[in-house]
Enzyme design. Structure first.
Site, PDB file in Angstrom:
ATOM      1  N   SER A  68      29.240  49.829 -14.409  1.00 37.23           N
ATOM      2  CA  SER A  68      28.867  48.422 -14.203  1.00 37.23           C
ATOM      3  C   SER A  68      29.107  47.604 -15.483  1.00 37.23           C
ATOM      4  CB  SER A  68      27.394  48.339 -13.794  1.00 37.23           C
ATOM      5  OG  SER A  68      26.597  48.998 -14.757  1.00 37.23           O
ATOM      6  N   GLU A  69      29.330  48.286 -16.609  1.00 40.94           N
ATOM      7  CA  GLU A  69      29.602  47.578 -17.873  1.00 40.94           C
ATOM      8  C   GLU A  69      31.098  47.516 -18.165  1.00 40.94           C
ATOM      9  OE1 GLU A  69      27.330  45.940 -19.034  1.00 40.94           O
ATOM     10  OE2 GLU A  69      25.416  46.992 -18.986  1.00 40.94           O
TER      11      GLU A  69
HETATM   12  P1  13P Z   1      26.680  52.545 -15.420  1.00 39.60           P
HETATM   13  O1  13P Z   1      26.157  53.835 -14.799  1.00 39.60           O
HETATM   14  O2  13P Z   1      27.093  51.568 -14.364  1.00 39.60           O
HETATM   15  O3  13P Z   1      27.759  52.837 -16.431  1.00 39.60           O
HETATM   16  O4  13P Z   1      25.475  51.839 -16.190  1.00 39.60           O
HETATM   17  C1  13P Z   1      24.759  52.493 -17.171  1.00 39.60           C
HETATM   18  C2  13P Z   1      24.198  51.575 -18.192  1.00 39.60           C
HETATM   19  O5  13P Z   1      23.728  52.037 -19.202  1.00 39.60           O
HETATM   20  C3  13P Z   1      24.218  50.112 -17.986  1.00 39.60           C
HETATM   21  O6  13P Z   1      23.901  49.411 -19.128  1.00 39.60           O
END
Ligand code: 13P
Length: 207
Positions: A68-69
């Protein structure tokens, strides 16, 4: 080899208590784009086949959902041609310090200044947002590490190995600073000493 490296450092992040559960994400630059960890998979259980290939604009090339990042990684790669590896983690001592101070720019530890240089704190923005991605890339600037207030930290390097070890160094330094703050008021360096440490920094450590 590069894919195995991403999995290796993802697992090491968990082993070294720099992330818990599905926290954190890592990426590595390739000629045609970059490879990033998938969203919502525990780093401890990550496999090579879980990794996600993206082109230079962050467009997904495989049928898996990237971190998500992803925009945070993309913004840094766009701004920093010298960066080939990025680590985002949730190191506990670093986050704890970020909750009580607004700046940790000059850690009062010689090796930290040599290894990490200035470490700025980016103001809080929603995880996964484009605002966070842009703010972190801006506050990181030409630096090696940046702390995300109330959230975590990002380290970068000329390789994923160097980005990973910078995260370890950041947390190790935060732990020492945290402990010294419990004991009293930590001593600090003079401006001249900081300048000299920065000079050593140019020729020392992983690039
Ligand atoms: P993701 O699993 O989507 O990489 O997110 C983990 C996270 O630390 C978001 O800040």
């Amino acid at each position: 080899m590069k894919l195995k490296e991403v999995v290796y450092y993802a697992k090491l992040l968990h082993k070294q208590n720099l992330v818990s559960s599905t926290d954190g994400n890592l990426s590595i630059r390739r000629d045609d784009g970059f490879v990033i960890t998938p969203t919502s998979i525990p780093k401890r259980e990550l496999k090579v086949e879980d990794l996600v290939n993206l082109d230079k604009n962050g467009k997904q090339l495989k049928n898996r959902k990237p971190s998500s990042e992803v925009n945070l990684h993309l913004e840094i790669y766009k701004r920093r041609k010298d960066v080939n590896g990025i680590v985002h983690a949730h190191p506990p001592f670093t986050i704890a310090l970020s909750l009580i101070v607004d700046s940790l720019e000059e850690f009062p530890l010689s090796e930290t200044i040599i290894t990490l240089g200035k470490v700025k704190i980016a103001p809080f923005k929603m995880p996964g947002s484009i605002e966070l991605a842009k703010e972190v890339a801006k506050v990181l600037g030409e630096g090696r590490a940046v702390i995300l207030k109330n959230h975590g930290a990002v380290t970068v390097g000329g390789s994923l190995q160097s980005a990973y070890y910078r995260m370890e160094s950041l947390e190790h330094s935060s732990k020492i600073l945290f402990l010294s703050k419990l004991l009293g008021k930590p001593s600090s360096f003079t401006k001249k000493q900081i300048l000299e440490l920065n000079k050593i920094s140019n020729n020392y450590g992983l690039k």
